[in-house]
Structure formats: structure tokens, C-alpha cells
Design a protein around this motif. Sequence first.
Motif, short mmCIF file in Angstrom:
data_model
loop_
_atom_site.label_atom_id
_atom_site.label_comp_id
_atom_site.label_asym_id
_atom_site.label_seq_id
_atom_site.Cartn_x
_atom_site.Cartn_y
_atom_site.Cartn_z
N ILE A 32 -2.43 31.65 14.32
CA ILE A 32 -2.62 33.03 13.89
C ILE A 32 -1.74 33.21 12.66
N SER A 33 -2.36 33.51 11.52
CA SER A 33 -1.60 33.58 10.27
C SER A 33 -1.26 35.00 9.83
N GLU A 34 -2.10 35.97 10.16
CA GLU A 34 -1.82 37.36 9.80
C GLU A 34 -2.65 38.27 10.69
N PHE A 35 -2.09 39.44 11.03
CA PHE A 35 -2.86 40.37 11.86
C PHE A 35 -2.26 41.77 11.77
N ARG A 36 -3.08 42.74 12.14
CA ARG A 36 -2.58 44.09 12.36
C ARG A 36 -3.37 44.73 13.48
N THR A 37 -2.72 45.62 14.23
CA THR A 37 -3.37 46.34 15.31
C THR A 37 -3.60 47.80 14.94
N ARG A 38 -3.29 48.14 13.69
CA ARG A 38 -3.47 49.50 13.18
C ARG A 38 -3.38 49.45 11.67
N GLY A 39 -4.22 50.26 11.00
CA GLY A 39 -4.20 50.26 9.54
C GLY A 39 -4.36 51.66 8.98
N GLY A 41 -6.88 53.37 8.42
CA GLY A 41 -7.92 54.12 9.11
C GLY A 41 -7.58 54.47 10.55
N GLY A 42 -6.42 54.05 11.03
CA GLY A 42 -6.04 54.35 12.40
C GLY A 42 -6.00 53.13 13.30
N GLY A 43 -6.07 53.38 14.61
CA GLY A 43 -5.88 52.33 15.60
C GLY A 43 -6.95 51.26 15.63
N THR A 99 -17.38 51.87 14.41
CA THR A 99 -18.05 52.69 13.39
C THR A 99 -17.14 53.82 12.89
N THR A 100 -16.16 54.22 13.70
CA THR A 100 -15.21 55.25 13.31
C THR A 100 -13.82 54.64 13.21
N GLY A 101 -13.29 54.64 12.00
CA GLY A 101 -11.92 54.15 11.82
C GLY A 101 -11.77 52.66 11.97
N GLY A 102 -12.86 51.89 11.81
CA GLY A 102 -12.78 50.44 11.94
C GLY A 102 -12.12 49.80 10.73
N TYR A 103 -12.18 48.49 10.70
CA TYR A 103 -11.55 47.71 9.64
C TYR A 103 -11.95 48.22 8.26
N SER A 104 -10.95 48.48 7.42
CA SER A 104 -11.20 49.08 6.11
C SER A 104 -10.94 48.13 4.95
N GLY A 105 -10.59 46.89 5.23
CA GLY A 105 -10.28 45.96 4.16
C GLY A 105 -11.50 45.59 3.33
N LEU A 106 -11.25 45.11 2.12
CA LEU A 106 -12.34 44.73 1.22
C LEU A 106 -12.85 43.32 1.50
N VAL A 107 -12.04 42.48 2.13
CA VAL A 107 -12.45 41.12 2.47
C VAL A 107 -13.20 41.17 3.80
N LEU A 150 7.37 40.99 19.00
CA LEU A 150 7.39 41.75 17.76
C LEU A 150 7.45 43.24 18.06
N ALA A 151 7.95 44.02 17.13
CA ALA A 151 7.97 45.48 17.28
C ALA A 151 6.57 46.04 17.12
N THR A 152 6.30 47.17 17.75
CA THR A 152 5.01 47.83 17.58
C THR A 152 4.93 48.44 16.18
N THR A 153 3.72 48.70 15.72
CA THR A 153 3.51 49.28 14.38
C THR A 153 2.73 50.59 14.53
N PRO A 154 3.41 51.70 14.78
CA PRO A 154 2.73 52.95 15.10
C PRO A 154 2.16 53.72 13.92
N LEU A 155 2.51 53.36 12.69
CA LEU A 155 2.07 54.12 11.52
C LEU A 155 0.74 53.60 10.98
N ASN A 156 -0.05 54.52 10.40
CA ASN A 156 -1.35 54.14 9.83
C ASN A 156 -1.17 53.68 8.39
N ASN A 157 -0.57 52.52 8.23
CA ASN A 157 -0.30 51.96 6.90
C ASN A 157 -1.13 50.71 6.66
N ASN A 158 -1.18 50.28 5.41
CA ASN A 158 -1.80 49.01 5.06
C ASN A 158 -0.79 47.89 5.38
N GLN A 159 -0.57 47.68 6.65
CA GLN A 159 0.51 46.84 7.14
C GLN A 159 -0.03 45.61 7.86
#
Length: 217
Positions: A32-39, A41-43, A99-107, A150-159
Motif C-alpha cells: 500500500i503506497s498511498e491512501f486516504r479515507t476522507r478528502g 468531498g467528505g468521507g 455518486t455523492t461525495g465520492g472520489y474527486s481526484g483527477l487521476v 496511524l492517527a485518524t484524519t477527520p478533516l475534509n482536506n486533499n490529504q
Amino acid sequence: MRKDSTFRFAVALLATLAVSGIASIASAGIVISEFRTRGPGGGNDEFIEIWNNSGIAVAIGGYTLRGSNNAGVNSVRATVPAAVVLGAGCYYLFTNSATTGGYSGLVPGNTTFATGITDDGGIAIADAAAVILDQAGMSAGSLYKEGTILATTPLNNNQSYERKPGGVSGNSLDTNNNATDFLFNAATSNPQNMASLCLAAVPTRISTWGQVKTIYR
């Protein structure tokens, strides 16, 4: 004759370093090289990227992405289609198709999943025989985790969480301790897929490989 003996010495040195633990810090295989559980667009704005940290192509058809919540309840989230082969140093991307708040990345994702990953859960990648190859967790109760969580990531950031060293240096650090192996990108996630530029993966630390190349010269 001298070059042959030097080469044998270099190989022996690499073997010694590997046995001593110096060269074993990097894993050879799918990680696993990179991941996020929230971005932004939300959860459900989620992705999980895996990387082939080996020098050969790997047939990943039938590999599965798995998710767990903080109580250990888990399931298969996505399965890589049959006959997919991931080249050395190449990436594969799973994305949330909500369909609502899903993955928003360009890739774009190579494979999508519909059931999200809880912020305090965990993820794992397993081979076609259901053997867990790599995992990361954000709570003690998650079924999937390695060492310190790892710590949780509660903010809706591009993280994102990215395996070290990161970026163009690849994602080879694998000490089986999530807190050691991953760094946190607070606003700079960079998901990559099979169409992205592949890196020249090396299954040992660059510093160790450099020692052997220098000796051989």
C-alpha cells in the motif's frame, strides 16, 4: 579475473547486509503506497494506491482490497480483474465510486469500490489466495494494522497517508510499523494509477544497493 572476484565479494556483502537486517527494511512485492479515507468531498472521497516494489512484473488478477471498521468487522471492498499484470515500479489505484461525495481526484481509478473505509478503520491488500500482503490501520480495534497505528484524519482536506520515502523516491520503506512507514500529506495527495509513470523499484535500500554498485565498479 579480478572483476569476477570483486563481483562475488559484492554479492556476498549484500547477502551479509540482508542477514544483518540492514537491507531487509524495504519489502519486495506489492505494498500500500498511498491512501486516504476522507478528502475534499467528505468521507467517501477515498482512494487506495498500491505499488509494485519489486524488479519484476506481478500478476495481480484476483488480488483484493479489504476494509475493516474499529470493531474488526471487515469485508472485501474490491477485486482486481483477472489477467491484470502490474509492471515493476508501477501503480494501481482503487477509488470510491459513491455518486455523492465520492472520489474527486483527477487521476481515474483502475478499479472502484462502493463501500467506504471508516476513518478509524483499516485497509489491507491480499493476494488471490487471500494472503494479506500489506495493511494499515487507524485504530486498535481494526483487523488490519501493523505495529503502531496511524492517527485518524477527520478533516475534509486533499490529504493522504503515503509510504516513505515518498514521491519520486518511491514507497519502499516497510518495517511492519504503520507509524514509522507512513508520512502524512496534509494537503498534497497524489494518487497514481496504471497509466502513471513507473519508478525503477529496488527491493533493497538505495544506500545498500549503492554500496554494492560502487564495489563492483
